[in-house]
Design a protein around this motif. Structure first.
Motif, short mmCIF file in Angstrom:
data_model
loop_
_atom_site.label_atom_id
_atom_site.label_comp_id
_atom_site.label_asym_id
_atom_site.label_seq_id
_atom_site.Cartn_x
_atom_site.Cartn_y
_atom_site.Cartn_z
N GLN A 277 0.81 -1.22 0.00
CA GLN A 277 0.00 0.00 0.00
C GLN A 277 0.85 1.27 0.00
O GLN A 277 0.36 2.33 -0.38
N ARG A 278 2.10 1.17 0.41
CA ARG A 278 2.95 2.38 0.49
C ARG A 278 3.22 2.99 -0.88
O ARG A 278 3.31 4.21 -1.02
N SER A 303 -0.35 5.58 1.74
CA SER A 303 0.69 5.59 0.70
C SER A 303 1.62 6.78 0.86
O SER A 303 1.22 7.86 1.28
#
Length: 359
Positions: A277-278, A303
């Motif tokens: 998700q980052r 993110s």
């Protein structure tokens, strides 16, 4: 009478000393202003010459990189006409990291303080005018010196390599971050908030590492091992073998991988393996969603940056002003200068004027 004359003379001397001090102070202020101007002129030649990128000598580059906190982009082709996406990636990083140098190293640039003769790149002019953006030539031979990649590079026949642009980029990013430290980003990554880690790899999927974004302090041993593995297991015929697959091979040596639980990162010795998700909240299989209009757009609260998967965009989808697509709205928010000056409207004309007001 004599006493009055003495008093007057004393007062005159006091006024003279006072005027002299004021003159000295004024000269000091002028000198400081002149030094400041000369410093800015040297640091950012584009302030007066907006079409010249702020090249520096190799010594200047190393001085700039002294703290290991740079954000680094690479262009390993010879092209100097940058796309709006590249411009957005660099501008968004400069916006998110205003106190850190943001570097774009380009193989197509030389060290002569001039753009190539036929260059009319509005993106280079735009980026040159951003205070913390610096453009440098990419000299691979010099970059690979004192690394395991040097012997490989001096023996390789690049013209016979099928994926040379990708392979040379994979090698360059490893050498650069190993030597100088900082964060490497692909030129299709839009930054949205600061990365809180110094040493990290980014998960593309649960147990597979990307090499499109990573960051380390100088001389981290993981990157040295990556460079050694790059040479020892070199296979130029498999796309990604020297890139994300290499990172994943080394990651598995350093880290006992497991599936991510919720949105939490993995700690592996002295670095972190960051949750997909980052940087990859939209997977490569869904890359077209960036070019679609959403009823409710995602917040991307988990993110740090967004990888737009430009390699997948073989259809040549463009970002169009007024389309209300997700990517258009990302440009508008995170790289407003690129949005204003480089994006085309529905009829194909660039909306926005080029000029010194780009700052």
């Amino acid at each position: 009478m004599v006493k009055e004359r003495v008093i007057l003379q004393g007062a005159g001397r006091e006024r003279g000393v006072d005027m002299l001090m004021k003159l000295q102070l004024a000269l000091l202020v002028i000198l400081l202003l002149a030094c400041g101007f000369l410093y800015q002129f040297t640091l950012k030649s584009s302030c007066l010459f907006p079409h010249l990128p702020p090249y520096k000598s190799q010594q200047g580059l190393e001085a700039l990189l002294g703290h290991g906190r740079s954000i680094v982009f690479l262009e390993t082709s010879e092209r100097t006409e940058l796309s709006p996406l590249v411009s957005c990636a660099v501008e968004s990083a400069a916006k998110v990291y205003p106190e850190q140098p943001v570097l774009l190293l380009m193989k197509g640039l030389n060290s002569s303080m001039q753009l190539p003769p036929n260059s009319t790149s509005p993106a280079l002019s735009l980026l040159s005018a951003i205070d913390n953006v610096f453009l440098f030539p990419l000299d691979m031979k010099s970059l690979f010196e004192d690394t395991p990649l040097f012997s490989w590079y001096t023996q390789i026949n690049s013209s016979a390599e099928r994926y040379w642009l990708h392979v040379s980029s994979d090698a360059s990013r490893l050498a650069f971050i190993w030597k100088y430290g900082g964060v490497y980003m692909d030129t299709d990554v839009i930054s949205i908030r600061p990365i809180p880690e110094d040493n990290f790899l980014a998960a593309q999927t649960s147990q597979f590492s990307s090499n499109g974004v990573f960051g380390f302090l100088p001389h981290h041993p993981l990157l040295w091992q990556c460079m050694e593995n790059f040479v020892e297991n070199y296979n130029p015929d498999i796309w990604g073998h020297q890139g994300p697959e290499l990172m994943t091979r080394i990651l598995r040596v350093w880290c006992k991988l497991r599936d991510f639980q919720e949105v939490s990162d993995l700690k592996c010795l002295n670095f972190s393996f960051l949750h997909p998700q980052r940087f990859y909240p939209i997977s490569f299989l869904e890359w077209r969603r960036y070019y679609e209009a959403w009823d409710t757009e995602p917040s991307f609260n988990d993110s740090y940056a967004l990888h737009l998967w430009n390699h997948m965009n073989q259809e040549g989808r463009a970002v169009v002003r007024g389309s209300n697509t997700l990517v258009e709205n990302l440009y508008h928010k995170h790289c407003p200068k690129t949005y204003r000056d480089l994006l085309q409207g529905p009829e194909g004309s660039v909306t926005g004027e080029q000029g010194p007001g780009n700052k």
